[in-house]
Design an enzyme around this catalytic site. Sequence first.
Site, short mmCIF file in Angstrom:
data_model
loop_
_atom_site.label_atom_id
_atom_site.label_comp_id
_atom_site.label_asym_id
_atom_site.label_seq_id
_atom_site.Cartn_x
_atom_site.Cartn_y
_atom_site.Cartn_z
N ARG A 186 -10.51 -0.04 15.20
CA ARG A 186 -10.44 0.77 13.99
C ARG A 186 -11.36 0.10 12.98
O ARG A 186 -12.53 0.44 12.91
CB ARG A 186 -8.98 0.87 13.52
CG ARG A 186 -8.75 1.94 12.48
CD ARG A 186 -7.30 2.01 12.03
NE ARG A 186 -6.81 0.74 11.49
CZ ARG A 186 -5.61 0.57 10.95
NH1 ARG A 186 -4.76 1.58 10.89
NH2 ARG A 186 -5.25 -0.59 10.47
N MET A 195 13.44 24.24 2.86
CA MET A 195 12.68 23.52 1.82
C MET A 195 13.61 22.77 0.87
O MET A 195 13.34 21.62 0.51
CB MET A 195 11.82 24.51 1.05
CG MET A 195 10.84 23.84 0.09
SD MET A 195 9.89 25.05 -0.84
CE MET A 195 8.81 25.72 0.41
N LYS A 199 0.84 -1.21 0.00
CA LYS A 199 0.00 0.00 0.00
C LYS A 199 0.88 1.25 0.00
O LYS A 199 2.09 1.17 0.27
CB LYS A 199 -0.92 -0.03 1.22
CG LYS A 199 -0.19 -0.01 2.55
CD LYS A 199 -1.12 -0.46 3.68
CE LYS A 199 -0.44 -0.31 5.02
NZ LYS A 199 -1.19 -1.00 6.08
N TYR A 251 17.53 29.66 8.87
CA TYR A 251 16.34 30.37 9.33
C TYR A 251 16.30 30.40 10.85
O TYR A 251 16.62 29.41 11.51
CB TYR A 251 15.08 29.70 8.81
CG TYR A 251 14.86 29.94 7.33
CD1 TYR A 251 14.69 31.24 6.84
CD2 TYR A 251 14.84 28.89 6.44
CE1 TYR A 251 14.50 31.46 5.48
CE2 TYR A 251 14.64 29.09 5.08
CZ TYR A 251 14.47 30.39 4.61
OH TYR A 251 14.29 30.61 3.27
#
Length: 360
Positions: free
Chosen positions: A130, A303, A35, A255
Amino acid sequence: MSRLATATIHLGAMRHNLARAREQAGGARVMAVVKADAYGHGLERAARALDAADAFGVAAIADGQRLRAAGHRQRIVVLSGPDSAADLSEMRRLELDAVIHHESQLAWLQADRGQRPLRVWLKLDTGMHRLGFPADRARQIHARLAAMHNVDDTIVLMTHFAASDEFDNPLTERQIESFQTAVDGLPGPRALSNSAALLGWPVARGDWVRVGGLLYGLSVVEGTCGSDFGYRPAMSLRTRLIAVNALGKGDRVGYAATWAAPEAMSIGVAAIGYGDGYPRSIAPGTQVRVGDVPCPVVGRVSMDLVTVDLRGAPAAQVGDEVTLWGPGLPVESVAAAAGSISYELTCGMTRRVLFVEDDS
Ligand SMILES: *Cc1c(COP(=O)(O)O)cnc(C)c1O
């Protein structure tokens, strides 16, 4: 600029891991859980490496379509079953097995006019709360399924563990007991274990094991990595240094200026960041490797870029390879440093990462 952040997928490691899982499964059949694009490794490529599995486990019918299109003939089990009545005909067409966990699915099956029998895995809730029918309704639900002409006679009985990664957690013992009581005397194969249970709960082996993480070399047992159990990591994440800069004592990096150089030193800037899936949340000091040398990340992950303390690698230069995780640098450790688990990190590779494969 060409893409520098590269995830190399080791097909040989996956083949090894499947063989290792089989060995640990002691005769139980092995479902390879693929998956989430094979935990981020790429569905088609992982399935190719894992083709010796007895079945594939997927979360969505669309993944079953992709596996059939790639030519796989094994059983493919949709782990949450049909999401609507209309899914049943598609599951029949593709010969996908359905996990049945909810009353609504029984109603769709009851109303379904399909001829070809659908293979069904009856999922029981033994304490995770669940998906699954309450365990004490197992007999009743089994009887209803067995009476349906459009359901295959062999119904697999399954449950899922909430905490099998904690080898001393009594919840797993209770789940096993509850399952055994619920299915006692019912015909059909039993399927309880995920990867962690395969490692730590041999009594729960049953007739099928459903293994995901370990096939990618990943362990979710706290403080361990897959190689502690004889599995090999299937992903290496690498990039390169695009700058090496000299800092003076007290110069701040990145940063929010969270880190200051304790002395005159050099830092390296590596072309990878949270935009590629390297977690911004890592703790200060998390290691990467520059060439062969372990070096700590300093300052904030941004990033596109990560800054690295090069005091341990004084010869490092622009263009040097930087490994974020892979053999010898477990993604499990990086995940722990980010307050997460390895699965989330490998699933989190973004589209700008270049995927390549090798046979190692
Ligand atoms: C994802 C999943 C698995 C596999 O879990 P791993 O920890 O990756 O081995 C097994 N069973 C079910 C129902 C799942 O959803």
